[in-house]
Structures are given as structure tokens and as C-alpha cells.
Design an enzyme around this catalytic site. Structure first.
Site, PDB file in Angstrom:
ATOM      1  N   SER A 142       0.779  -1.215   0.045  1.00 26.99           N
ATOM      2  CA  SER A 142       0.054  -0.163   0.067  1.00 26.99           C
ATOM      3  C   SER A 142       0.791   1.139   0.057  1.00 26.99           C
ATOM      4  CB  SER A 142      -0.736  -0.099   1.137  1.00 26.99           C
ATOM      5  OG  SER A 142      -1.503   1.407   1.520  1.00 26.99           O
ATOM      6  N   TYR A 155      -2.041  -1.626  10.313  1.00 33.03           N
ATOM      7  CA  TYR A 155      -1.952  -1.773   8.946  1.00 33.03           C
ATOM      8  C   TYR A 155      -0.612  -1.272   8.255  1.00 33.03           C
ATOM      9  CZ  TYR A 155      -3.966  -1.192   4.251  1.00 33.03           C
ATOM     10  OH  TYR A 155      -4.100  -1.468   2.805  1.00 33.03           O
TER      11      TYR A 155
HETATM   12  P1  NAD Z   1     -11.173  -6.258  -0.496  1.00 33.53           P
HETATM   13  O1  NAD Z   1     -11.910  -6.255   0.947  1.00 33.53           O
HETATM   14  O2  NAD Z   1     -12.145  -5.861  -1.784  1.00 33.53           O
HETATM   15  O3  NAD Z   1     -10.785  -7.800  -0.762  1.00 33.53           O
HETATM   16  C1  NAD Z   1     -10.071  -8.480   0.275  1.00 33.53           C
HETATM   17  C2  NAD Z   1      -9.890 -10.109  -0.074  1.00 33.53           C
HETATM   18  O4  NAD Z   1      -9.130 -10.634   0.856  1.00 33.53           O
HETATM   19  C3  NAD Z   1     -11.196 -10.678  -0.167  1.00 33.53           C
HETATM   20  O5  NAD Z   1     -11.122 -11.563  -1.296  1.00 33.53           O
HETATM   21  C4  NAD Z   1     -11.290 -11.469   1.077  1.00 33.53           C
HETATM   22  O6  NAD Z   1     -12.250 -12.573   1.187  1.00 33.53           O
HETATM   23  C5  NAD Z   1     -10.062 -11.644   1.410  1.00 33.53           C
HETATM   24  N1  NAD Z   1      -9.498 -11.930   2.538  1.00 33.53           N
HETATM   25  C6  NAD Z   1      -9.694 -11.456   3.934  1.00 33.53           C
HETATM   26  N2  NAD Z   1      -9.394 -11.841   4.931  1.00 33.53           N
HETATM   27  C7  NAD Z   1      -8.964 -13.069   4.430  1.00 33.53           C
HETATM   28  C8  NAD Z   1      -8.467 -14.426   4.882  1.00 33.53           C
HETATM   29  N3  NAD Z   1      -8.090 -14.157   6.370  1.00 33.53           N
HETATM   30  N4  NAD Z   1      -7.991 -15.419   4.345  1.00 33.53           N
HETATM   31  C9  NAD Z   1      -8.140 -15.208   2.970  1.00 33.53           C
HETATM   32  N5  NAD Z   1      -8.648 -14.026   2.322  1.00 33.53           N
HETATM   33  C10 NAD Z   1      -8.999 -13.298   2.984  1.00 33.53           C
HETATM   34  O7  NAD Z   1      -9.962  -5.330  -0.356  1.00 33.53           O
HETATM   35  P2  NAD Z   1      -9.146  -4.638  -1.558  1.00 33.53           P
HETATM   36  O8  NAD Z   1      -9.277  -3.418  -1.284  1.00 33.53           O
HETATM   37  O9  NAD Z   1      -9.249  -5.416  -2.752  1.00 33.53           O
HETATM   38  O10 NAD Z   1      -7.624  -5.037  -0.893  1.00 33.53           O
HETATM   39  C11 NAD Z   1      -6.737  -6.109  -1.257  1.00 33.53           C
HETATM   40  C12 NAD Z   1      -5.160  -5.722  -0.853  1.00 33.53           C
HETATM   41  O11 NAD Z   1      -5.039  -4.437  -1.420  1.00 33.53           O
HETATM   42  C13 NAD Z   1      -4.997  -5.552   0.615  1.00 33.53           C
HETATM   43  O12 NAD Z   1      -4.081  -6.112   0.969  1.00 33.53           O
HETATM   44  C14 NAD Z   1      -5.190  -4.107   0.844  1.00 33.53           C
HETATM   45  O13 NAD Z   1      -4.552  -3.751   2.108  1.00 33.53           O
HETATM   46  C15 NAD Z   1      -4.575  -3.662  -0.300  1.00 33.53           C
HETATM   47  N6  NAD Z   1      -4.714  -2.253  -0.491  1.00 33.53           N
HETATM   48  C16 NAD Z   1      -5.955  -1.733  -0.779  1.00 33.53           C
HETATM   49  C17 NAD Z   1      -6.013  -0.558  -1.130  1.00 33.53           C
HETATM   50  C18 NAD Z   1      -7.472   0.260  -1.309  1.00 33.53           C
HETATM   51  O14 NAD Z   1      -7.737   1.408  -1.434  1.00 33.53           O
HETATM   52  N7  NAD Z   1      -8.512  -0.657  -1.596  1.00 33.53           N
HETATM   53  C19 NAD Z   1      -5.174   0.628  -1.149  1.00 33.53           C
HETATM   54  C20 NAD Z   1      -3.774  -0.063  -0.700  1.00 33.53           C
HETATM   55  C21 NAD Z   1      -3.713  -1.114  -0.602  1.00 33.53           C
END
Ligand code: NAD
Length: 260
Positions: A142, A155
Site C-alpha cells: 500500500s 496496517y
Molecule cells: P477487499 O476487501 O475488496 O478484498 C479483500 C480480499 O481478501 C477478499 O477476497 C477477502 O475474502 C480476502 N480475505 C480477507 N481476509 C482473508 C483471510 N483471512 N483469508 C483469505 N482471504 C481473506 O480489499 P481490497 O481493497 O481489494 O484489498 C486488497 C489488498 O490491497 C489488501 O492487502 C489491501 O490492504 C491492499 N490495498 C488496498 C487499497 C485500497 O484502497 N482498496 C489500497 C492499498 C492497498
């Protein structure tokens, strides 16, 4: 671009992970999906990707907070695909609270899912990547892997840890045809962020609209959310042969946020 390759993408039933899994399948890779959700919806997604792109698509419900389930998922993918060429450590959760009120169990869960799961999956797949002298490790950190924001102690700590883990693994494995890189996205409008808007509004004592304008996009110079398809295209590039010399990097795709 990824014909004949196989990939595991953790947390790929939603958001960024699903976008990356779709882009990998479109590029010709077999894909192991992972994550939680409605079983019927997950099966429909799996079958649709498999049919649309003519590749093998499986789903593992392995819980990324459980090392033995991570190892079982890696073994299942190796068995089904013959080998695992690419892993994307993407599963992640968030919790927003002042540090002195941050629940211990949320700290432990965030560190387990957002950081330790990557260590366990990398450890499980590296022996066969090294033997085949090819591997691509793409870790989703991130902008919070490079900079901090208040109320996100676990985080930010986990995401900084992901950047450090990636650099170490990259240097250890560079001579074996294995690369490891981190993608550091700015804010992307996925379910994870939608949920945060309400939490942040409470923590900062401001409206949801003000959270988007004054907190989330305040430093994102482009003033727009990063798109899932942009991140997926970068992941495909990092997984491709063209990125063979690109290793140990932390690539920001954040609309300029971390250069402010
Ligand atoms: P999201 O909530 O849409 O998806 C998260 C995914 O992780 C889902 O498929 C969920 O089922 C899975 N998950 C959660 N806990 C789990 C577990 N214990 N075991 C297996 N799977 C699990 O989130 P997103 O926004 O797509 O985020 C994905 C990644 O990107 C994360 O690591 C997040 O920190 C990172 N990220 C997101 C953003 C943002 O703005 N959305 C920004 C920077 C980084």
C-alpha cells in the site's frame, strides 16, 4: 503474455485480487483464486473466468491467518497445475482506531493476514520455484507501506513489513530466476475502502464526503481513486518475462501521494 504459467492470488474473491486474477487468466495463466464470500458467487466467478479465458481456474477457501491452510493451498495448486510460477500476496484487512484503543486481537489479525501470510506462502512455493529457476512474487502492500496515516498502526506496520520482506526475499532469490516486488497502491474504491469511509468518519469526527475529499484523496495529487485494472496491468507486467530484471522494488501507483 502468461501462457502456460500458473498463479495463486490470495484474497481474490473481491476488489484488487479479483482484478489481478482476471487479468492473469486473460493473459493465459491458470489461476488459484482464494478468499471468502458467498459460495455460489465464488463458483460463478470461477466458472466464468475458466470459460471466458480457456484456462484452469480453481478456488481455495484457505484462511490466510492459518499457516497450515496456506501450505495446503500451495500444495493443491502445485498438484492441480503441475507447478506454481506466480504468487500474488494480496489478502488484506483493515481496522482504524487510535493506538491506545486499538484492540489486541485486531492487531494480531492484521499482522497475520496482511504480512505473515505472505511469508508462509512464499516459504511454501520457493523450493519448487528455485528448482525450476523461475518465479514471480508480487506482494500488494500500500502507499501505507511507504508512509503513515493516523489511526492505522497495525496496517501501516504490516505494510511496511511487507516492503521489507519483499526486498529480503528478492535479494535472497535473485540468482534463481525468481523476482519479488511490492505494489503500493493509493486509495482504490473496493469494499475494503467503502467500509473504511464510515470508520474514518467516526475516528476523525467528520462526514463521509469529507473523509473521501480531505483524508483519502487529500495527498493523492490526481484527486481520483486508483483503478483495479491499472493495478492488474502492473501485476501482469511484473509476472511477465519482460520484468526479469525488475526485483526488490516497491512500486507506488498512488496518483502522486507518496511524493508529496
Ligand atoms: P477487499 O476487501 O475488496 O478484498 C479483500 C480480499 O481478501 C477478499 O477476497 C477477502 O475474502 C480476502 N480475505 C480477507 N481476509 C482473508 C483471510 N483471512 N483469508 C483469505 N482471504 C481473506 O480489499 P481490497 O481493497 O481489494 O484489498 C486488497 C489488498 O490491497 C489488501 O492487502 C489491501 O490492504 C491492499 N490495498 C488496498 C487499497 C485500497 O484502497 N482498496 C489500497 C492499498 C492497498
Amino acid at each position: 503474455m502468461l501462457d502456460g504459467k500458473s498463479a495463486i492470488v490470495t484474497g481474490s474473491t473481491s476488489g484488487i485480487g479479483l482484478g489481478i486474477a482476471r487479468a492473469f487468466a486473460a493473459a493465459g495463466a491458470d489461476v488459484m483464486l482464494n478468499g471468502f464470500g458467498q459460495p455460489g458467487e465464488i463458483e460463478a466467478t470461477r466458472a466464468m473466468l475458466q470459460r471466458q479465458y480457456g484456462v484452469k481456474v480453481l478456488h481455495s477457501g484457505a484462511d490466510m491467518s492459518r499457516p497450515e491452510q496456506i501450505r495446503a493451498m500451495a500444495a493443491e495448486a502445485a498438484e492441480a497445475f503441475g507447478h506454481v510460477d506466480i504468487v500474488v500476496n494480496n489478502a488484506g484487512i483493515q481496522h482504524v482506531a487510535p493506538v491506545d484503543q486499538f484492540p489486541d486481537e485486531q492487531w494480531d489479525r492484521i499482522v497475520a493476514i496482511n504480512l505473515s501470510s505472505a511469508f508462509h506462502l512464499i516459504k511454501a512455493v520457493v523450493p519448487q520455484m528455485r528448482a525450476r529457476r523461475f518465479g514471480r512474487i508480487v506482494n500488494i502492500a500500500s502507499a501505507h507501506g511507504l508512509t503513515a496515516s493516523p489511526f492505522k498502526s497495525a496496517y501501516v506496520a504490516a505494510k511496511h513489513g511487507m516492503v521489507g520482506l519483499t526486498k529480503t526475499v528478492a535479494i535472497e532469490l535473485a540468482e534463481f530466476g525468481i523476482t519479488a516486488n511490492t505494489i503500493c497502491p493509493g486509495y482504490v474504491k473496493t469494499p475494503l475502502v467503502e467500509a473504511q469511509i464510515a470508520d474514518q468518519a467516526k475516528a476523525h469526527g467528520i462526514s463521509p464526503e469529507a473523509v473521501v475529499r480531505d483524508v483519502m484523496l487529500a495527498h493523492q495529487a490526481r484527486k481520483e481513486f486508483v483503478r483495479v485494472d491499472e493495478l492488474a496491468a502492473l501485476a501482469v507486467f511484473l509476472a511477465s518475462d519482460a520484468a526479469a530484471s525488475m526485483t526488490a522494488t516497491a512500486l507506488a501507483m498512488d496518483g502522486g501521494w507518496t511524493q508529496h
